[in-house]
Scaffold this active site. Structure first.
Site, PDB file in Angstrom:
ATOM      1  N   GLY A   1      11.496 -36.005 -19.628  1.00  0.00           N
ATOM      2  CA  GLY A   1      12.164 -36.511 -18.664  1.00  0.00           C
ATOM      3  C   GLY A   1      11.758 -36.349 -17.435  1.00  0.00           C
ATOM      4  CG  ASN A   2       9.189 -39.056 -16.065  1.00  0.00           C
ATOM      5  OD1 ASN A   2       9.327 -41.013 -15.881  1.00  0.00           O
ATOM      6  ND2 ASN A   2       8.248 -38.768 -16.915  1.00  0.00           N
TER       7      ASN A   2
ATOM      8  CB  SER B   1       3.562 -33.771 -14.684  1.00  0.00           C
ATOM      9  OG  SER B   1       3.329 -33.334 -15.854  1.00  0.00           O
ATOM     10  N   GLY B   2       5.851 -31.422 -15.614  1.00  0.00           N
ATOM     11  CA  GLY B   2       6.723 -30.418 -16.744  1.00  0.00           C
ATOM     12  C   GLY B   2       6.826 -28.998 -15.702  1.00  0.00           C
TER      13      GLY B   2
ATOM     14  CB  SER C   1       6.229 -38.019 -13.438  1.00  0.00           C
ATOM     15  OG  SER C   1       5.777 -38.211 -14.912  1.00  0.00           O
ATOM     16  CB  SER C   2       1.434 -37.364 -17.425  1.00  0.00           C
ATOM     17  OG  SER C   2       2.394 -37.639 -17.754  1.00  0.00           O
ATOM     18  CG  ASP C   3       5.085 -40.522 -18.425  1.00  0.00           C
ATOM     19  OD1 ASP C   3       4.205 -40.910 -19.576  1.00  0.00           O
ATOM     20  OD2 ASP C   3       6.298 -39.869 -18.692  1.00  0.00           O
TER      21      ASP C   3
ATOM     22  CG  HIS D   1       9.763 -42.070 -19.890  1.00  0.00           C
ATOM     23  ND1 HIS D   1      10.100 -42.690 -21.381  1.00  0.00           N
ATOM     24  CD2 HIS D   1       9.177 -40.491 -20.234  1.00  0.00           C
ATOM     25  CE1 HIS D   1       9.591 -42.108 -22.085  1.00  0.00           C
ATOM     26  NE2 HIS D   1       8.759 -40.976 -21.466  1.00  0.00           N
TER      27      HIS D   1
ATOM     28  CG  HIS E   1      10.727 -37.856 -24.967  1.00  0.00           C
ATOM     29  ND1 HIS E   1       9.589 -37.294 -25.927  1.00  0.00           N
ATOM     30  CD2 HIS E   1       9.886 -38.771 -23.665  1.00  0.00           C
ATOM     31  CE1 HIS E   1       8.029 -37.781 -25.361  1.00  0.00           C
ATOM     32  NE2 HIS E   1       9.025 -38.955 -24.324  1.00  0.00           N
TER      33      HIS E   1
ATOM     34  CG  ASP F   1      30.766 -54.040 -22.120  1.00  0.00           C
ATOM     35  OD1 ASP F   1      31.115 -55.752 -21.863  1.00  0.00           O
ATOM     36  OD2 ASP F   1      31.205 -53.245 -22.596  1.00  0.00           O
TER      37      ASP F   1
ATOM     38  CG  HIS G   1       6.179 -43.082 -25.765  1.00  0.00           C
ATOM     39  ND1 HIS G   1       5.358 -43.179 -24.759  1.00  0.00           N
ATOM     40  CD2 HIS G   1       6.882 -41.968 -25.283  1.00  0.00           C
ATOM     41  CE1 HIS G   1       5.762 -41.743 -23.732  1.00  0.00           C
ATOM     42  NE2 HIS G   1       6.852 -41.176 -24.211  1.00  0.00           N
TER      43      HIS G   1
ATOM     44  CE1 TYR H   1      35.688 -51.989 -17.826  1.00  0.00           C
ATOM     45  CE2 TYR H   1      34.369 -52.025 -15.918  1.00  0.00           C
ATOM     46  CZ  TYR H   1      34.922 -51.211 -17.137  1.00  0.00           C
ATOM     47  OH  TYR H   1      34.732 -49.973 -17.668  1.00  0.00           O
TER      48      TYR H   1
END
Lengths: 235, 235, 235, 235
Positions: A27-28, A44-45, A73-75, A94, A96, A119, A170, A228
């Site tokens: 995640g990032n 990354s990682g 991050s590679s993304d 991002h 998973h 909502d 993905h 709200y």
């Protein structure tokens, strides 16, 4: 540089395992300073429990590292593409997260089936088309960003009203006005993904909600006459 | 004013995240003083970890704020409508607990399939009809209360014997003799919603329980000759 | 002897309950010293909270206990068979993690349906054929190892690229370059097993991913031009 | 009296919430002193966090309270009936653990589909027939015990080899040589119930295991030549 944004990006990254959205390093989160045209993103990682604000990497909108000792991050190219196209967003997440990823793997949008969804997401959460072989091989992460933008453009979706997408086969990306709100939307997305999955199971596949109920719930939180929460507060 | 009730309402609100029933601020509990004709309810959109007894808002049965600096829950008109119609109840809970919400999204009542259900709900947990466009646009939260009351009236249901309802495409409301019992019923509802979902999955859609077993289990806990628990104790 | 390996095997065993992969004593990890031709493995049926490095049992590749007061895991012959056939692996994990075990019980391979899977498993996670009556009765644990090796040989699978298998009607085995990586793969396997189960549920049974996306994701983490993570780091 | 057994029964009761098997007070454990012909059981409807060894109630095999200030569990007549019929058991557990209860509500036995099941249950976990109206109304808890015994007698099942049953539209009972082992079996049962549910979902309803594999796994743990675990240890 960008001390405050680095702290916000760090905190948002640490919130991911706290909310049970990530396993290991999957995640990032990033945040952007629109004024400086610079993006702060997780390296990354690297394990979450070791991250510090100084580990955050600063990149410009061409993806060049401006500050930081670690590889971003590679993304990163996906994040940059979204910041360029969606000009009002300030943070991107991002993950998973498993229920949302299952919808992405099924190549199905998450249908708006109830007020929990309405909502925060003003309509179905779309799924991109699968990338082509050429896109995957040439510039995978960049093309991932492009197919998300294409999905919103072609369907006339407003990224502020629908702050999430599923990338086919993905997983999800979510965004918001800042990194914290992007995380908030990632949590909501996982919850509505679970609810929608169980709704299909219970109903045998058929389910829908009326457009006027979707409209009402979204507008009472986000419309110009929203009522709200407390006046001036976020959610 | 109403110090004791505020404490009870606060404690009941804090029990919701403790039981895993709410994400962020998605839930609210109220309690009523029948003697004073006043309702104490959680303020709208405030994080649970910051709530104090003094934050609780006091409203009258016309929905006017009598005491409190914060805006009451946006669902207040629903609570009030239920207190007016169901005269013996003392506390109400609204959550978006995921398994119960999935049944609401599927627009299906939760069928009584076993003794876990029968111990607390004397029959299926009903689902309302969807609200009309007019109802949603005119006075949404009030009409949500009205459609719940209509559901019980038309089917001849006793709100004491069936202390829960699913609002179509929305989520559950539960109630009880006080705020704590309303929370107790919210926990039970989520559990029976999960069990019923899995029962459908295992049985391929067919399942039922005999009326006399439902009757026995409900009566041994709640009937005039109840013998479950210790004499004089609640559950 | 083998102090460091014993510590690594102990730590990897303790990681199993930490990741929620095992109930009671249902899991075991081993590591091999290729130089010494010796395997270090968890003793059979001892509670995790009581395990020490000294409890680890040392066996040779014929399954003879070389050091240790306790009986080694009853699955030791399976581990040894895998170490003999898969020469580049350094650690093995066996669990009954529930989602992966459900696929094993269904005698179905876990299909590669998304990038979470592709990041670690270069293709479907295979399931063995059921053992024959003769194999089960003669040398059950040894034959379990043999049928895993047969599965990889017959399908031309590389155990480094697909570091996991499901034994039909039983449960998964995973492996890696050392005990810690084998545990990492066991965690990933359980997650992709859950995601694949939910993907089937959502899609009504149909789902697939393109081979070139599988290829891209696997190679960006494990190929010779890998660019995920920090240079020189593991994951 | 029976100090040691009371402590064992208390500890076993406290293990139920620890293993996530019970909500509120929905579960009970008992133990028997065969020598004294006395059963020690949890009082009815008392919260787990308040239980002490002194709260445990002692009853004889006619169900009369011999010692204790509290009312015994309302399921006491079921426990007694099982102790009378299954002479080698020393402890009994009743829970409404959700996955096992879903099978009970579906009126389906939990099929033996894998080695996790076979390690503890030598065949399918049976489900009773539904009780008749007369049985429910006359002596419900006693008849619940009788229908369990009938289920084992009619199918020729050995309660030591299959230490669990599902009562139709209700929930599971498990047992063992002492209260702790009965709890152990309750934990295993919930896990195999989840795995079997997911196996059906993945396989589309078809699944089976070979009788010789069931036999092998059960016997390697419980047969006269058992070799799982350490010599002389329990599991």
């Amino acid at each position: 540089m960008l001390r405050e944004l680095k702290e916000a990006v760090l905190e948002a990254n640490l919130a991911l395992p706290k909310h049970g959205l990530v396993t290991f390093t999957w995640g990032n989160v990033s945040g952007i300073s629109r004024q400086d045209g610079l993006v702060v993103i997780k390296p990354s990682g690297v394990a979450y429990e070791k991250l510090t604000a100084d580990d955050m990497v600063v990149v410009d909108l061409d993806g060049r590292v401006v500050e930081g000792d670690l590889r971003p991050s590679s993304d990163t190219p996906t994040h940059i593409e979204l910041y360029k196209a969606f000009e009002s967003i300030g943070g991107i997440v991002h993950t998973h997260s498993p229920a949302a990823a299952a919808w992405a793997q099924a190549r199905r949008p998450i249908p708006a089936l109830g007020t929990t969804h309405a909502d925060y997401f003003y309509g179905d959460v779309p799924v991109t088309r699968p990338l082509t072989k050429d896109e995957v091989e040439r510039a995978y992460e960049l093309e991932t960003g492009r197919v998300i933008v294409e999905t919103f453009r072609e369907r006339g979706l407003d990224p502020v009203a629908v702050p999430a997408v599923l990338v086919a086969n993905h997983a999800p990306f979510t965004w918001g006005k800042d990194p914290a709100e992007a995380v908030y939307h990632a949590v909501v997305l996982e919850m509505v993904a679970r609810m929608a999955r169980d709704t299909l199971l219970i109903s045998g596949g058929e389910a829908q909600m009326d457009a006027f109920l979707l409209d009402k719930h979204y507008q009472r939180k986000h419309g110009k006459n929203a009522y709200y929460g407390q006046p001036g507060a976020a959610h």
